[in-house]
Design a protein around this motif. Structure first.
Motif, PDB file in Angstrom:
ATOM      1  N   GLU A  39       0.829  -1.207   0.000  1.00  0.00           N
ATOM      2  CA  GLU A  39       0.000   0.000   0.000  1.00  0.00           C
ATOM      3  C   GLU A  39       0.863   1.257   0.000  1.00  0.00           C
ATOM      4  N   LEU A  40       1.933   1.250   0.761  1.00  0.00           N
ATOM      5  CA  LEU A  40       2.840   2.395   0.808  1.00  0.00           C
ATOM      6  C   LEU A  40       3.478   2.636  -0.556  1.00  0.00           C
ATOM      7  N   LEU A  41       3.948   1.576  -1.192  1.00  0.00           N
ATOM      8  CA  LEU A  41       4.588   1.714  -2.495  1.00  0.00           C
ATOM      9  C   LEU A  41       3.589   2.098  -3.586  1.00  0.00           C
ATOM     10  N   ALA A  42       2.307   1.808  -3.389  1.00  0.00           N
ATOM     11  CA  ALA A  42       1.283   2.100  -4.392  1.00  0.00           C
ATOM     12  C   ALA A  42       0.795   3.546  -4.355  1.00  0.00           C
ATOM     13  N   GLU A  43       1.217   4.331  -3.377  1.00  0.00           N
ATOM     14  CA  GLU A  43       0.690   5.693  -3.255  1.00  0.00           C
ATOM     15  C   GLU A  43       0.993   6.561  -4.473  1.00  0.00           C
ATOM     16  N   CYS A  44       2.231   6.694  -4.851  1.00  0.00           N
ATOM     17  CA  CYS A  44       2.640   7.398  -6.083  1.00  0.00           C
ATOM     18  C   CYS A  44       1.896   8.726  -6.262  1.00  0.00           C
ATOM     19  N   GLU A  45       1.899   9.571  -5.246  1.00  0.00           N
ATOM     20  CA  GLU A  45       1.076  10.778  -5.241  1.00  0.00           C
ATOM     21  C   GLU A  45       1.320  11.719  -6.411  1.00  0.00           C
ATOM     22  N   LEU A  46       2.583  11.988  -6.733  1.00  0.00           N
ATOM     23  CA  LEU A  46       2.875  12.916  -7.818  1.00  0.00           C
ATOM     24  C   LEU A  46       2.376  12.375  -9.156  1.00  0.00           C
ATOM     25  N   LEU A  47       2.639  11.124  -9.427  1.00  0.00           N
ATOM     26  CA  LEU A  47       2.176  10.520 -10.678  1.00  0.00           C
ATOM     27  C   LEU A  47       0.658  10.521 -10.743  1.00  0.00           C
ATOM     28  N   ARG A  48       0.012  10.175  -9.645  1.00  0.00           N
ATOM     29  CA  ARG A  48      -1.453  10.152  -9.630  1.00  0.00           C
ATOM     30  C   ARG A  48      -2.018  11.553  -9.873  1.00  0.00           C
ATOM     31  N   ALA A  49      -1.380  12.572  -9.303  1.00  0.00           N
ATOM     32  CA  ALA A  49      -1.841  13.947  -9.522  1.00  0.00           C
ATOM     33  C   ALA A  49      -1.652  14.361 -10.982  1.00  0.00           C
ATOM     34  N   ARG A  50      -0.500  14.029 -11.565  1.00  0.00           N
ATOM     35  CA  ARG A  50      -0.246  14.324 -12.983  1.00  0.00           C
ATOM     36  C   ARG A  50      -1.265  13.613 -13.865  1.00  0.00           C
ATOM     37  N   ALA A  51      -1.517  12.348 -13.584  1.00  0.00           N
ATOM     38  CA  ALA A  51      -2.466  11.573 -14.380  1.00  0.00           C
ATOM     39  C   ALA A  51      -3.870  12.157 -14.256  1.00  0.00           C
ATOM     40  N   GLU A  52      -4.267  12.496 -13.053  1.00  0.00           N
ATOM     41  CA  GLU A  52      -5.604  13.046 -12.836  1.00  0.00           C
ATOM     42  C   GLU A  52      -5.782  14.358 -13.600  1.00  0.00           C
ATOM     43  N   SER A  53      -4.752  15.208 -13.599  1.00  0.00           N
ATOM     44  CA  SER A  53      -4.858  16.479 -14.322  1.00  0.00           C
ATOM     45  C   SER A  53      -4.944  16.265 -15.834  1.00  0.00           C
ATOM     46  N   ALA A  54      -4.516  15.109 -16.312  1.00  0.00           N
ATOM     47  CA  ALA A  54      -4.603  14.775 -17.739  1.00  0.00           C
ATOM     48  C   ALA A  54      -5.801  13.858 -18.018  1.00  0.00           C
ATOM     49  N   ASP A  55      -6.691  13.713 -17.039  1.00  0.00           N
ATOM     50  CA  ASP A  55      -7.880  12.855 -17.158  1.00  0.00           C
ATOM     51  C   ASP A  55      -7.542  11.402 -17.440  1.00  0.00           C
ATOM     52  N   VAL A  56      -6.457  10.927 -16.829  1.00  0.00           N
ATOM     53  CA  VAL A  56      -6.062   9.523 -16.931  1.00  0.00           C
ATOM     54  C   VAL A  56      -6.354   8.868 -15.588  1.00  0.00           C
ATOM     55  N   THR A  57      -7.082   7.776 -15.614  1.00  0.00           N
ATOM     56  CA  THR A  57      -7.420   7.060 -14.390  1.00  0.00           C
ATOM     57  C   THR A  57      -6.381   5.982 -14.131  1.00  0.00           C
ATOM     58  N   LEU A  58      -5.778   6.032 -12.973  1.00  0.00           N
ATOM     59  CA  LEU A  58      -4.817   5.001 -12.575  1.00  0.00           C
ATOM     60  C   LEU A  58      -5.546   4.001 -11.693  1.00  0.00           C
ATOM     61  N   ASP A  59      -5.968   2.901 -12.320  1.00  0.00           N
ATOM     62  CA  ASP A  59      -6.755   1.888 -11.623  1.00  0.00           C
ATOM     63  C   ASP A  59      -5.976   0.588 -11.414  1.00  0.00           C
ATOM     64  N   ASP A  60      -4.660   0.685 -11.473  1.00  0.00           N
ATOM     65  CA  ASP A  60      -3.768  -0.460 -11.235  1.00  0.00           C
ATOM     66  C   ASP A  60      -3.952  -1.578 -12.256  1.00  0.00           C
ATOM     67  N   THR A  61      -4.248  -1.207 -13.488  1.00  0.00           N
ATOM     68  CA  THR A  61      -4.401  -2.187 -14.562  1.00  0.00           C
ATOM     69  C   THR A  61      -3.371  -1.921 -15.660  1.00  0.00           C
ATOM     70  N   PRO A  62      -3.094  -2.925 -16.475  1.00  0.00           N
ATOM     71  CA  PRO A  62      -2.170  -2.718 -17.608  1.00  0.00           C
ATOM     72  C   PRO A  62      -2.647  -1.608 -18.552  1.00  0.00           C
TER      73      PRO A  62
END
Length: 145
Positions: free
Chosen positions: A33-56
Motif C-alpha cells: 500500500e505504501l509503495l502504491a501511493e505514487c502521489e505525484l504521478l497520480r496527480a499528474r495523471a488526474e490532471s490529464a484525465d487519466v485514471t490510474l486503476d492499477d491495470t495494464p
C-alpha cells in the motif's frame, strides 16, 4: 565442529534470505500500500484525465501523456520514482506470484516466480527521462514470462 569461515558465510546468507521478501500478512500488505501511493504521478495523471486503476491499460494511458515533467529537473526524478512504483504495483497486483521485495540497500524490486527481479524504479526513471522503455512494454515483457 567449528569451521571459522562458516560464521560470516551463514550471517551473509541469513541476511540475504531475510531480505528476500517482507513477511506475510499485514507487513507485506502495508508495504504494498505504501509503495502504491505514487502521489505525484497520480496527480499528474488526474490532471490529464487519466485514471490510474492499477491495470495494464492504465500503463498504456500513462505512455501517452505529454512529458511536461522533463522540463522540470526537480520534478523529473520524483515522477520517475512514482512511475516505477506504479509499474511495480500493477505487476504485483496482476501477475500471479509477483511480489515486492526490498534489496539490501532498500531499493524496491519486483520478484517474479521465475526468479527474475525487476528494478522498477530504474525502469520508471528511464521512462520519465526519455520515454523508453514504455511502461506498458515493460509490463508486457513481465507478463509474457
Amino acid at each position: 565442529m567449528d569451521i571459522p569461515f562458516l560464521g560470516p558465510w551463514r550471517k551473509r546468507h541469513a541476511a540475504a534470505s531475510a531480505a528476500k521478501a517482507p513477511p506475510p500478512g499485514p507487513a507485506r500488505e502495508g508495504l504494498a500500500e505504501l509503495l502504491a501511493e505514487c502521489e505525484l504521478l497520480r496527480a499528474r495523471a488526474e490532471s490529464a484525465d487519466v485514471t490510474l486503476d492499477d491495470t495494464p491499460a492504465s500503463l498504456e494511458a500513462l505512455d501517452q501523456l505529454q512529458p511536461g515533467w522533463r522540463d522540470d529537473p526537480e520534478e523529473l526524478p520524483w515522477l520517475g520514482n512514482d512511475a516505477g512504483l506504479y509499474l511495480g504495483t500493477v505487476i504485483t497486483r496482476t501477475v500471479p506470484g509477483a511480489q515486492w521485495r526490498l534489496a539490501p540497500d532498500g531499493t524496491p524490486l519486483v520478484a517474479l516466480d521465475s526468479g527474475r527481479e525487476i528494478d522498477v524504479v530504474a525502469a520508471g526513471t528511464s521512462w520519465a527521462e526519455d520515454g523508453t522503455p514504455e511502461l506498458s512494454q515493460m509490463y508486457a515483457e513481465v507478463d509474457e514470462g
